[in-house]
Design an enzyme around this catalytic site. Structure first.
Site, short mmCIF file in Angstrom:
data_model
loop_
_atom_site.label_atom_id
_atom_site.label_comp_id
_atom_site.label_asym_id
_atom_site.label_seq_id
_atom_site.Cartn_x
_atom_site.Cartn_y
_atom_site.Cartn_z
N ALA A 27 0.93 -1.09 0.10
CA ALA A 27 0.06 0.11 0.24
C ALA A 27 0.74 1.17 -0.03
CB ALA A 27 -0.90 0.12 1.37
N GLY A 29 3.66 1.52 -1.87
CA GLY A 29 4.40 1.52 -3.02
C GLY A 29 3.81 2.32 -4.15
N ALA A 32 0.10 1.30 -5.87
CA ALA A 32 -0.77 2.05 -5.18
C ALA A 32 -0.99 3.28 -5.20
CB ALA A 32 -0.75 1.45 -3.45
N ALA A 62 8.94 -2.58 8.61
CA ALA A 62 9.68 -1.47 8.45
C ALA A 62 9.22 -0.13 7.60
CB ALA A 62 11.09 -1.96 7.57
N HIS A 191 -3.55 -4.90 -16.80
CA HIS A 191 -4.40 -3.75 -16.91
C HIS A 191 -4.54 -3.46 -18.45
CE1 HIS A 191 -0.39 -1.94 -17.73
NE2 HIS A 191 -1.19 -0.94 -18.35
N LYS A 195 -8.93 -2.05 -20.48
CA LYS A 195 -9.38 -0.96 -21.13
C LYS A 195 -10.60 -1.34 -22.01
CE LYS A 195 -4.47 0.62 -22.05
NZ LYS A 195 -4.74 1.89 -21.96
N ASP A 248 8.23 -8.82 -19.68
CA ASP A 248 7.44 -7.69 -19.30
C ASP A 248 6.32 -7.38 -20.07
OD1 ASP A 248 6.79 -5.45 -17.38
OD2 ASP A 248 7.89 -4.13 -18.72
N HIS A 253 1.16 -8.92 -21.67
CA HIS A 253 0.32 -7.95 -22.36
C HIS A 253 -0.46 -8.14 -23.63
CE1 HIS A 253 0.47 -5.78 -18.86
NE2 HIS A 253 1.55 -4.79 -19.28
N LYS A 339 10.90 0.35 -25.31
CA LYS A 339 11.19 1.57 -24.64
C LYS A 339 11.98 2.24 -25.67
CE LYS A 339 10.08 -0.15 -20.78
NZ LYS A 339 8.66 0.39 -19.80
#
Length: 488
Positions: A27, A29, A32, A62, A191, A195, A248, A253, A339
């Site tokens: 939460a 990170g 989030a 921590a 994700h 869409k 990745d 995807h 990229k």
């Protein structure tokens, strides 16, 4: 005597999820902060959260926050990344639903207590939904914690990608998850599949007699799935060096999009039928041939902090995939992602076959580009669908030029209440609808077809940042052309 229509909800109206306690691991990170907390607030403001709910944040001791610290963290996240400002009655109600419980594998007590308090506050028997927004190396320990504490009982779990790094690791991770959660309660999130354009592929094909008869090898010559990114690795060398673009982006995807584009008509628009047809596509895919793959690395990547000076990690990949079934035999699927490219786009292009006879002269520009009968589905939010075709140019001569018809979500429908991808998928998970989530046998099959490339990857080729990748990608798609860069 005229009877009034029964008071039933409209067919398109979704049921509200039952009462929930949502637990966000990770939460504190970046995911989030950027997506999950702003998305949950937008769902609440849109009236799509359960009638009664609580959201419990969690992180290792921590990084632990108290309740007030978590609320301040959520306020900052929503202010920076949300579509609505954290203010007014809607924010006060949402903020009051937030609490925090730290959890380490050997010290889960604060989380167990926080979940118990949240369930008491909701009342009754709320459903639990755990979202694992944590690094993949932590998945197994978090799942084991949920099993050993009893928190997993009757609960659902959202697992982030990448789901494994090869077939062996995917099987191992599936076994660890299935030891605690049966498959009906596991939501492997991608994700891209949240869409609007993914649902629109289904609507475009199966709701329109204009398109479904064309959706096969008799009419489609090739398919491209293109997801270039302008950004570089943005300082994520530790993650990227161990992953690369193929793991990745392509497995998690682009292959998923391929499954939706290429699937047979499901018997019903529900989770089991849709996922059955998607997995059939994956089973029809031939193993990836390294000879049909171009791996690239942008100039300057090896100078990034944390990158091996001799790194062979690809920041770009383009490949040909063959789906060996009756509908698609002989139709190449060309996939590309990377990229530091010229643009950031999400585009699926279906190239239509030429007529048998070329009886019309083309103008110089159309002739130079070649015939370009295409159906282009743009996944940019809110998205568009473009049909590109040849039409007669004005004037006395029968000469053709390039034309297009465009359906644009932004100008055709109001998008004020549209959900972003993560919002859509979190809502689906609360409703228990797995249609847009990856199944265990599907992800294992994708790693299986990827094995030849992972075992014998071709060497990376350099490319300049701001381009479309190595020059050799043109030979990969010949005799066709990449849709991007678009012809003007």
């Amino acid at each position: 005597m005229e009877q009034s229509a029964p008071d039933t909800p409209a067919p398109t109206r979704r049921a509200r999820p039952e009462d929930h306690v949502v637990v966000l691991f990770g939460a504190t990170g970046d995911l989030a902060r950027r997506k999950l907390l702003p998305g949950l607030f937008h769902l609440a403001k849109a009236g799509l959260m359960p009638q009664r709910y609580r959201i419990v944040g969690s992180a290792p001791a921590a990084e632990a926050l108290d309740d007030e610290g978590f609320r301040a963290h959520a306020r900052q996240a929503v202010a920076e990344f949300g579509r609505s400002a954290p203010e007014g009655p809607a924010w006060k109600e949402f903020e009051s639903a937030l609490s925090f419980g730290a959890a380490d594998p050997d010290a889960p007590e604060p989380l167990v207590a926080a979940v118990g308090d949240a369930e008491q506050a909701v009342g009754g028997s709320p459903r639990r939904l755990f979202h694992l927004a944590v690094p993949p190396v932590a998945f197994t320990s978090v799942v084991d914690l949920l099993g050993s504490t009893g928190l997993a009982q009757e609960a659902r779990v959202i697992v982030e990608k990448p789901f494994g790094t090869d077939l062996a690791s995917a099987r191992e991770l599936n076994a660890a998850v299935h030891a605690v959660f049966d498959e009906s309660r596991v939501f492997r999130i991608d994700h891209f599949l949240g869409k609007e354009a993914v649902d629109n592929i289904l609507a475009l094909r199966f709701a329109n007699g204009l398109f479904e008869p064309l959706w096969n090898r008799e009419h489609i010559s090739h398919v491209q799935i293109d997801v270039p990114e302008q950004i570089d690795i943005q300082g994520r060398a530790h993650f990227f060096e161990g992953t690369g673009t193929f793991r990745d982006m392509v497995v998690t995807h682009l292959f998923q999009l391929l499954g939706f584009v290429a699937m047979e008509p499901p018997v019903a628009l529900e989770a089991q039928s849709l996922r059955d047809e998607q997995v059939k596509v994956f089973r029809s895919m031939r193993p990836v041939d390294p000879a049909h793959v171009v791996r690239g690395q942008y100039a300057g990547y090896r100078a990034e902090s944390g990158v091996d000076p001799a790194s062979d990690t690809e920041t770009f990949v383009a490949l040909r995939v063959d789906v060996d079934n009756w509908r698609w035999a002989g139709v190449p699927f060309h996939l590309r992602s990377g990229k530091a490219l010229a643009e950031g786009r999400h585009v699926v292009t279906l190239g239509l076959r030429e007529p048998v006879l070329r009886m019309f002269p083309l103008d110089a520009r159309a002739a130079a580009d070649g015939r370009a009968d295409e159906l282009v589905i743009d996944f940019a939010d809110p998205g568009s669908v473009t049909a590109r075709f040849l039409a007669k140019e004005p004037g006395p001569a029968m000469q053709l030029g390039q034309g297009s018809m465009v359906f644009d979500y932004g100008s055709s429908f109001t998008t004020d209440n549209a959900l972003e991808a993560y919002e859509h998928l979190i809502l689906q998970a609360m409703l228990g609808d797995q249609a847009l989530f990856t199944r265990s046998d599907g992800i294992e099959r994708l790693w299986e077809v990827s094995a030849p490339l992972l075992e014998s990857p071709p060497p990376v080729q350099p490319y300049a940042p701001g381009t479309w990748g190595p020059d050799s990608i043109e030979a990969l798609v010949a005799p066709y052309r990449w849709h991007l860069p678009e012809r003007h």
